[in-house]
Design an enzyme around this catalytic site. Structure first.
Site, PDB file in Angstrom:
ATOM      1  N   GLU A   1       0.841  -1.215   0.000  1.00 35.32           N
ATOM      2  CA  GLU A   1       0.000   0.000   0.000  1.00 35.32           C
ATOM      3  C   GLU A   1       0.871   1.258   0.000  1.00 35.32           C
ATOM      4  O   GLU A   1       0.548   2.248  -0.656  1.00 35.32           O
ATOM      5  CB  GLU A   1      -0.943  -0.023   1.208  1.00 35.32           C
ATOM      6  CG  GLU A   1      -2.031  -1.086   1.054  1.00 35.32           C
ATOM      7  CD  GLU A   1      -2.940  -1.176   2.265  1.00 35.32           C
ATOM      8  OE1 GLU A   1      -2.413  -1.435   3.364  1.00 35.32           O
ATOM      9  OE2 GLU A   1      -4.156  -0.976   2.123  1.00 35.32           O
TER      10      GLU A   1
ATOM     11  N   GLU B   1      -3.428  -9.507   3.737  1.00 35.07           N
ATOM     12  CA  GLU B   1      -4.244  -9.213   4.916  1.00 35.07           C
ATOM     13  C   GLU B   1      -5.373 -10.212   5.112  1.00 35.07           C
ATOM     14  O   GLU B   1      -5.740 -10.564   6.231  1.00 35.07           O
ATOM     15  CB  GLU B   1      -4.854  -7.794   4.805  1.00 35.07           C
ATOM     16  CG  GLU B   1      -3.871  -6.667   5.047  1.00 35.07           C
ATOM     17  CD  GLU B   1      -3.087  -6.268   3.804  1.00 35.07           C
ATOM     18  OE1 GLU B   1      -3.083  -7.027   2.805  1.00 35.07           O
ATOM     19  OE2 GLU B   1      -2.470  -5.195   3.841  1.00 35.07           O
TER      20      GLU B   1
END
Ligand code: NAI
Length: 719
Positions: free
Chosen positions: A103, A123
């Site tokens: 990210e 995740e």
């Protein structure tokens, strides 16, 4: 935590410094915020490069920080501000860019990856979603279908695949940081607006709804009851249908729901449990980090049946030469064909060449003179195994390690017939051995630390999750399986059906219910063991009451099923019926229904309606109860070991953490209260009697699972 340097007079080089993977701890986030401010406000700086120390860009969030309150700058606004800056920022990705790390790279205006780097948003495997804009930016960069696949599976990609997908702008064989600095200098004059992913519109496929629906169905089939991948689909839907500012809000809402769910806690617990499980200690004090394993170059496998074949494949595919021994020529030939076929298929799937030259097949134990280690996988028969171990002791050189794949026999009794009891241990694989990831390494009281270290490290080399366990009937996994399956058969007596119990367990998340699993494993195996231990068959005293054995309640239904030649999938009939022998499509069988009705009629049992709650509680609380006994007896060192064994060997859903974590989530007090309730109703079922350790933990205020060890006096006593 983030180092700042000026290079080439005008490029700010920010290096994340948080070993081992430069995770985004509060200090690192703070460091990034400070160094970015400095770079953006210094007029000498025209461009910025972000990289990570020690050849690793960034491994993502620091999971340990999830437990406490948020400290330091939150990630999302920090990342948004990097993207919004007016100087080009280039990510120099070496090693890994995972989770928050990717990210971070996505808010940089350009991404350069080293050819060996790996990227991904894992995740979902921790019960979460990429909540620092990952679900909104990745679809804008690579389109909905590719982003959906990566976000919902957590799959890592190589830098070459990342380049093809459009995640990175360039792949280099050289120092990514130096390449990125040169790249940054060239990017200075170029406009940044098209490089800010949040400002782009998502390339939306015309059949968006159908695509999302198909992915949702796939997930529901593969990961029944798991929330995170479904939340990922919703977040990507938001990216496709909403402007960034709203999509990001939706991403945060979904993350909050996941974050507070028991599933995320269970998956994070599982992540750490898997890592803790490899860290064994013996009563002598010897442990994983102070005992050197022996190097294993050659091994022998004795018995080429169901297990031996898979074990031979597991050894050969990691480069260990294997001598496989059978008892007769025909069986040896069929074993040879099977092993070669399995190795060839495996090699084809992995795109490598099959290591067939490592295999040798023989009928004589005399050929094992020089091997480093032997794994015995003959029938589960103590007398036979003792003969084999005696013979091995004579034939093999004195330093050869002798291991047994027994599923529950006394490993020390085998050690006792050899001239080297310290070099004997159990290596308990699970079926099919080349597929299943679990290995129980059984430590006998005389096994040396070097023997255990070697078995554990060999397991790791074969790609297994190895757990050290003590020596008792059934070790950890199979010992716990008994109360679990006993409860299931008692429930059949009382009015349930195999399909009803299996459905409840499968809805709970088990890969297979207890009856489908028994059909797959073969019902004759347990029948033979029960006959040998005098629980059924001609040795049972005819005066013995039919539903009692050896002073305890006993359910003869599984024996009755076997007496009809129903051994499970392999015979096409078991608890279910199948299209053909070897078939996998399980259908409820009216004959089993009849058998149950006749049985209940014969013993005057009035069937009652059994609820889902009772099935879960009786099966799973009995399972955990035995786990508490195992901990108290020192057969497993910690609850994490038991949970890892159940996840990797018995299909316990990872998002429930394992039987011990599940008990802790339900609440120990409640588990105790329900076990007391059921034990009162069934006083002759000892498995339902709450274990002393469970009672002790409740009396101590039900501490969290990580603190249970402090209440167990006999840790490692049998390891
Ligand atoms: P199996 O019956 O499929 O194979 C045993 C093989 O050993 C046969 O091919 C037999 O010919 C061979 N054999 C017997 N005596 C021999 C001797 N003296 N020398 C060489 N070969 C000999 O049995 P399976 O299922 O492979 O089980 C083997 C061991 O693994 C048992 O101890 C069992 O409890 C254990 N185990 C079995 C699991 C399963 O799911 N089947 C799971 C984990 C452990």
């Amino acid at each position: 935590m983030a180092r700042y340097e000026l290079v080439k007079r005008s490029v700010a080089l920010i290096t994340l410094t948080n070993p081992p993977v430069n995770s985004l701890s509060s200090a690192v986030r703070h460091g990034i915020a400070k160094t970015m401010d400095r770079a953006l406000s210094d007029p000498k700086v025209t461009a910025v490069v972000i990289c990570g120390e020690n050849g690793r860009f960034c491994g993502g969030a620091d999971i340990r920080e999830f437990a406490g309150p948020l400290r330091g700058p939150p990630l999302l606004p920090l990342l948004d501000s990097i993207e919004a800056g007016d100087k080009p920022v280039v990510a120099a990705i070496e090693g890994v860019a995972l989770g928050g790390g990717l990210e971070l790279a996505l808010v940089c205006h350009y991404r350069i990856a080293h050819s060996k780097a790996r990227l991904g948003l894992p995740e979902v495997t921790l019960g979460l979603l990429p909540a620092a804009g990952g679900t909104q930016r990745l679809p804008r960069l690579i389109g909905i279908p590719a982003a959906l696949e990566l976000i919902t599976t957590g799959r890592h990609v190589s830098s070459q695949e990342a380049l093809k997908l459009g995640i990175v702008d360039q792949v280099t064989e050289h120092n990514a940081c130096e390449v990125a600095v040169e790249f940054a200098l060239r990017a200075v004059a170029k406009p940044l607006s098209s490089r800010r992913l949040s400002a782009l519109t998502v390339p939306c496929p015309p059949d968006l709804d159908a695509l999302l629906e198909a992915v949702t169905m796939q997930i529901q089939k593969k990961a029944r009851g798991v929330m995170a991948p479904l939340a990922c689909v919703q977040a990507v839907r938001a990216a496709a249908t909403m402007p960034y500012s709203q999509g990001i809000k939706r991403e945060s809402e979904l993350m909050a729901t996941l974050f507070n769910s028991g599933q995320a806690r269970a998956l994070q617990y599982s992540f750490f449990a898997e890592r803790t499980a490899g860290k064994w200690t013996l009563p002598s004090g010897a442990q994983w980090n102070d005992t050197k394993p022996r190097e294993i170059r050659s091994a022998a496998v004795i018995g080429l049946g169901t297990m031996g074949r898979g074990i031979a494949v597991s050894l050969a595919r990691v480069g260990i030469s294997v001598i496989a021994v059978e008892s007769d020529r025909k069986l040896m030939e069929s074993g040879r064909q099977m092993v070669i076929g399995m190795l060839e298929r495996d090699a084809k799937r992995r795109g490598v060449s099959a290591s067939l030259n490592l295999l040798k097949f023989t009928l004589s134990l005399q050929d094992l003179k020089d091997v480093d280690l032997v794994i015995e996988a003959v029938f589960e028969d103590m007398a036979l195994k003792k003969r084999v171990f005696q013979e091995l002791s004579k034939v093999c050189r004195p330093t050869t390690l002798l291991c047994s794949n027994t599923s529950g026999l006394d490993v020390d009794a085998l050690a006792g017939v050899t001239d080297r009891p310290q070099l004997v241990s159990g290596m308990h694989f699970f079926s099919p051995a080349h597929v299943m990831k679990l290995l129980e390494v059984v430590c006998g009281p005389r096994s040396s630390s070097e023997t255990i270290a070697t078995a554990m490290s060999l397991g790791k080399r074969m790609g297994k999750v190895s757990v050290a366990v003590g020596n008792c009937p059934g070790f950890v996994g199979n010992r716990m399986l008994k109360p679990y399956s006993d409860q299931a058969t008692f429930l059949l007596e009382e009015g349930a059906t195999p399909e009803q119990i299996d459905k409840v367990l499968e809805d709970f998340g088990f890969a297979m219910g207890v009856f489908r699993m028994s059909d797959l494993a073969g019902l004759d195996v347990g029948w033979r063991v029960r006959k040998e231990s005098g629980l059924t068959g001609p040795d049972v005293d005819p005066k013995n009451p039919p539903r009692r054995r050896q002073g305890r309640k006993y359910c003869p239904i599984p024996d009755m099923v076997c007496e009809q030649g129903r051994f499970g999938q392999k015979t096409g009939r078991g608890w279910y019926m199948y299209d053909k022998p070897g078939g996998t499509n399980a259908k409820p069988d009216p004959l089993i229904q009849n058998l149950l009705e006749t049985y209940r009629g014969r013993y005057g049992i009035k069937p009652r309606n059994i609820t889902e709650q009772e099935i879960i509680e009786r099966c799973l609380f009995a399972l955990a109860n035995e786990g508490f006994r195992i901990l108290k007896d020192g057969i497993a060192a910690q609850p994490e070991d038991i949970d890892v064994i159940y996840q990797f060997g018995y299909g316990f859903p990872r998002h429930r953490g394992g039987p011990m974590f599940y008990a802790s989530m339900v609440g120990l007090e409640r588990v105790l209260e329900r076990l007391e309730h059921y034990h009162q109703a069934h006083p002759d079922v000892s498995h339902l009697e709450p274990s002393p350790l469970l009672k002790k933990l409740v009396a101590c205020g039900s501490p969290p699972i990580q603190k249970w060890r402090e209440h167990i006096k006999t840790i490692h006593s049998h390891l």
